[in-house]
Design a protein around this motif. Structure first.
Motif, PDB file in Angstrom:
ATOM      1  N   LYS A 286      -7.504  -2.860   6.688  1.00 36.77           N
ATOM      2  CA  LYS A 286      -7.081  -2.290   7.978  1.00 36.77           C
ATOM      3  C   LYS A 286      -5.564  -2.351   8.084  1.00 36.77           C
ATOM      4  O   LYS A 286      -5.008  -3.206   8.760  1.00 36.77           O
ATOM      5  CB  LYS A 286      -7.769  -3.027   9.108  1.00 36.77           C
ATOM      6  CG  LYS A 286      -9.260  -2.818   9.117  1.00 36.77           C
ATOM      7  CD  LYS A 286      -9.923  -3.600  10.219  1.00 36.77           C
ATOM      8  CE  LYS A 286     -11.394  -3.319  10.285  1.00 36.77           C
ATOM      9  NZ  LYS A 286     -12.172  -3.990   9.282  1.00 36.77           N
ATOM     10  N   LEU A 287      -4.913  -1.424   7.410  1.00 40.63           N
ATOM     11  CA  LEU A 287      -3.458  -1.409   7.326  1.00 40.63           C
ATOM     12  C   LEU A 287      -2.890  -0.334   8.243  1.00 40.63           C
ATOM     13  O   LEU A 287      -3.283   0.826   8.170  1.00 40.63           O
ATOM     14  CB  LEU A 287      -3.022  -1.161   5.881  1.00 40.63           C
ATOM     15  CG  LEU A 287      -3.559  -2.159   4.853  1.00 40.63           C
ATOM     16  CD1 LEU A 287      -3.170  -1.739   3.454  1.00 40.63           C
ATOM     17  CD2 LEU A 287      -3.071  -3.560   5.158  1.00 40.63           C
TER      18      LEU A 287
ATOM     19  N   LEU B 136      -3.715   3.519   6.788  1.00 43.11           N
ATOM     20  CA  LEU B 136      -4.591   3.817   5.662  1.00 43.11           C
ATOM     21  C   LEU B 136      -5.882   4.388   6.232  1.00 43.11           C
ATOM     22  O   LEU B 136      -6.500   3.785   7.110  1.00 43.11           O
ATOM     23  CB  LEU B 136      -4.883   2.544   4.860  1.00 43.11           C
ATOM     24  CG  LEU B 136      -5.887   2.674   3.728  1.00 43.11           C
ATOM     25  CD1 LEU B 136      -5.364   3.596   2.628  1.00 43.11           C
ATOM     26  CD2 LEU B 136      -6.209   1.303   3.147  1.00 43.11           C
ATOM     27  N   ASP B 137      -6.290   5.541   5.738  1.00 49.26           N
ATOM     28  CA  ASP B 137      -7.491   6.215   6.233  1.00 49.26           C
ATOM     29  C   ASP B 137      -8.710   5.723   5.456  1.00 49.26           C
ATOM     30  O   ASP B 137      -8.985   6.172   4.340  1.00 49.26           O
ATOM     31  CB  ASP B 137      -7.337   7.727   6.093  1.00 49.26           C
ATOM     32  CG  ASP B 137      -8.424   8.495   6.824  1.00 49.26           C
ATOM     33  OD1 ASP B 137      -9.390   7.863   7.307  1.00 49.26           O
ATOM     34  OD2 ASP B 137      -8.303   9.726   6.906  1.00 49.26           O
TER      35      ASP B 137
ATOM     36  N   GLY C 132      -7.966   3.153 -10.063  1.00 49.42           N
ATOM     37  CA  GLY C 132      -8.260   4.575  -9.971  1.00 49.42           C
ATOM     38  C   GLY C 132      -8.776   5.076  -8.641  1.00 49.42           C
ATOM     39  O   GLY C 132      -9.163   6.244  -8.536  1.00 49.42           O
ATOM     40  N   VAL C 133      -8.783   4.239  -7.612  1.00 42.07           N
ATOM     41  CA  VAL C 133      -9.245   4.679  -6.288  1.00 42.07           C
ATOM     42  C   VAL C 133      -8.085   5.387  -5.585  1.00 42.07           C
ATOM     43  O   VAL C 133      -7.043   4.775  -5.348  1.00 42.07           O
ATOM     44  CB  VAL C 133      -9.732   3.490  -5.433  1.00 42.07           C
ATOM     45  CG1 VAL C 133     -10.102   3.951  -4.026  1.00 42.07           C
ATOM     46  CG2 VAL C 133     -10.904   2.794  -6.099  1.00 42.07           C
ATOM     47  N   PRO C 134      -8.231   6.678  -5.260  1.00 35.59           N
ATOM     48  CA  PRO C 134      -7.155   7.354  -4.512  1.00 35.59           C
ATOM     49  C   PRO C 134      -7.122   6.852  -3.071  1.00 35.59           C
ATOM     50  O   PRO C 134      -8.167   6.621  -2.461  1.00 35.59           O
ATOM     51  CB  PRO C 134      -7.551   8.834  -4.583  1.00 35.59           C
ATOM     52  CG  PRO C 134      -9.003   8.839  -4.884  1.00 35.59           C
ATOM     53  CD  PRO C 134      -9.340   7.554  -5.576  1.00 35.59           C
ATOM     54  N   LEU C 135      -5.926   6.674  -2.547  1.00 37.72           N
ATOM     55  CA  LEU C 135      -5.750   6.182  -1.186  1.00 37.72           C
ATOM     56  C   LEU C 135      -5.092   7.267  -0.341  1.00 37.72           C
ATOM     57  O   LEU C 135      -4.145   7.910  -0.780  1.00 37.72           O
ATOM     58  CB  LEU C 135      -4.863   4.934  -1.180  1.00 37.72           C
ATOM     59  CG  LEU C 135      -5.325   3.763  -2.043  1.00 37.72           C
ATOM     60  CD1 LEU C 135      -4.268   2.668  -2.053  1.00 37.72           C
ATOM     61  CD2 LEU C 135      -6.656   3.229  -1.556  1.00 37.72           C
ATOM     62  N   THR C 136      -5.604   7.446   0.866  1.00 41.13           N
ATOM     63  CA  THR C 136      -5.065   8.451   1.782  1.00 41.13           C
ATOM     64  C   THR C 136      -4.433   7.747   2.979  1.00 41.13           C
ATOM     65  O   THR C 136      -5.037   6.843   3.564  1.00 41.13           O
ATOM     66  CB  THR C 136      -6.176   9.403   2.265  1.00 41.13           C
ATOM     67  OG1 THR C 136      -6.756  10.033   1.122  1.00 41.13           O
ATOM     68  CG2 THR C 136      -5.636  10.453   3.209  1.00 41.13           C
ATOM     69  N   PHE C 137      -3.239   8.192   3.332  1.00 40.63           N
ATOM     70  CA  PHE C 137      -2.505   7.642   4.467  1.00 40.63           C
ATOM     71  C   PHE C 137      -2.270   8.753   5.485  1.00 40.63           C
ATOM     72  O   PHE C 137      -2.021   9.890   5.112  1.00 40.63           O
ATOM     73  CB  PHE C 137      -1.164   7.063   4.007  1.00 40.63           C
ATOM     74  CG  PHE C 137      -1.337   5.908   3.072  1.00 40.63           C
ATOM     75  CD1 PHE C 137      -1.341   4.617   3.548  1.00 40.63           C
ATOM     76  CD2 PHE C 137      -1.522   6.118   1.715  1.00 40.63           C
ATOM     77  CE1 PHE C 137      -1.519   3.546   2.689  1.00 40.63           C
ATOM     78  CE2 PHE C 137      -1.701   5.054   0.848  1.00 40.63           C
ATOM     79  CZ  PHE C 137      -1.693   3.765   1.336  1.00 40.63           C
TER      80      PHE C 137
END
Length: 190
Positions: free
Chosen positions: A178-179, A158-159, A66-71
């Motif tokens: 660190k992508l 990935l932010d 459920g963790v939203p990821l921001t790119f």
């Protein structure tokens, strides 16, 4: 051993640790820009790109919980072979997010600041869609000087700053968070 020798040994070990972490961070290009295509529509360049997002197991686990990821899709248009300090004609960062919605069992991909986007049944389909960037507006054709070469530079990462606060310290320290694609350069051609 004298105290000076112990200090030198500690400094050498600390330097070795720093270099190993730095090299691991520099080598982490888990995203790959596969294709870039530019075209001109109504006197303005636009861009389509396809990026292979190789997410680490740690990041996938966070997404599934459920963790939203921001790119960030960072695009620059620069004069070819320009000096580092020269201004870019365009320097823009577009933010995209992916999240898992546990009640529906679906993944959602959307462009920020919006909070609604396309839903996908599988995680793989959502990640593939997240790596497809279409009709990104660049510069007008009239902004380019004649007989001068220009290039589009793209970086996707990935932010970590957009992660929930409790996850950030771990993300700063672990290479699995660190992508990045690193910078890819392509000639700007119609």
């Amino acid at each position: 051993m004298s105290q000076g020798t112990m200090f030198d040994l500690r400094m050498l070990l600390l330097l070795g640790l720093f270099l190993s972490v730095s090299c691991a961070t520099l080598a982490a290009n888990d995203f790959e820009v596969k294709q870039i295509q530019t075209q001109i529509k109504d006197g303005r360049f636009s861009l389509d790109a396809n990026v292979d997002l190789g997410l680490s197991a740690t990041v996938l686990e966070a997404l599934d919980n459920g963790v939203p990821l921001t790119f960030v899709f960072h695009t620059q248009v620069r004069r070819a072979k320009s000096w580092l300090w020269e201004d870019s004609l365009l320097d823009q960062q577009l933010h995209y997010a992916i999240r898992y919605k546990p009640l529906s069992g679906r993944y959602e991909v959307y462009r920020l600041p919006s909070t609604e986007g396309k839903e996908f049944v599988t995680r793989d389909a959502a990640i593939r869609a997240l790596g497809e960037f279409n009709d990104i507006q660049l510069v007008t054709q009239s902004a380019l000087e004649p007989d001068t070469g220009y290039e589009v530079q793209i970086k996707v990462f990935l932010d970590i700053e957009k992660l929930p606060l409790p996850l950030r310290p771990m993300a700063y320290l672990k290479p699995s968070w660190k992508l990045s694609s690193g910078w890819s350069k392509w000639p700007l051609t119609p």
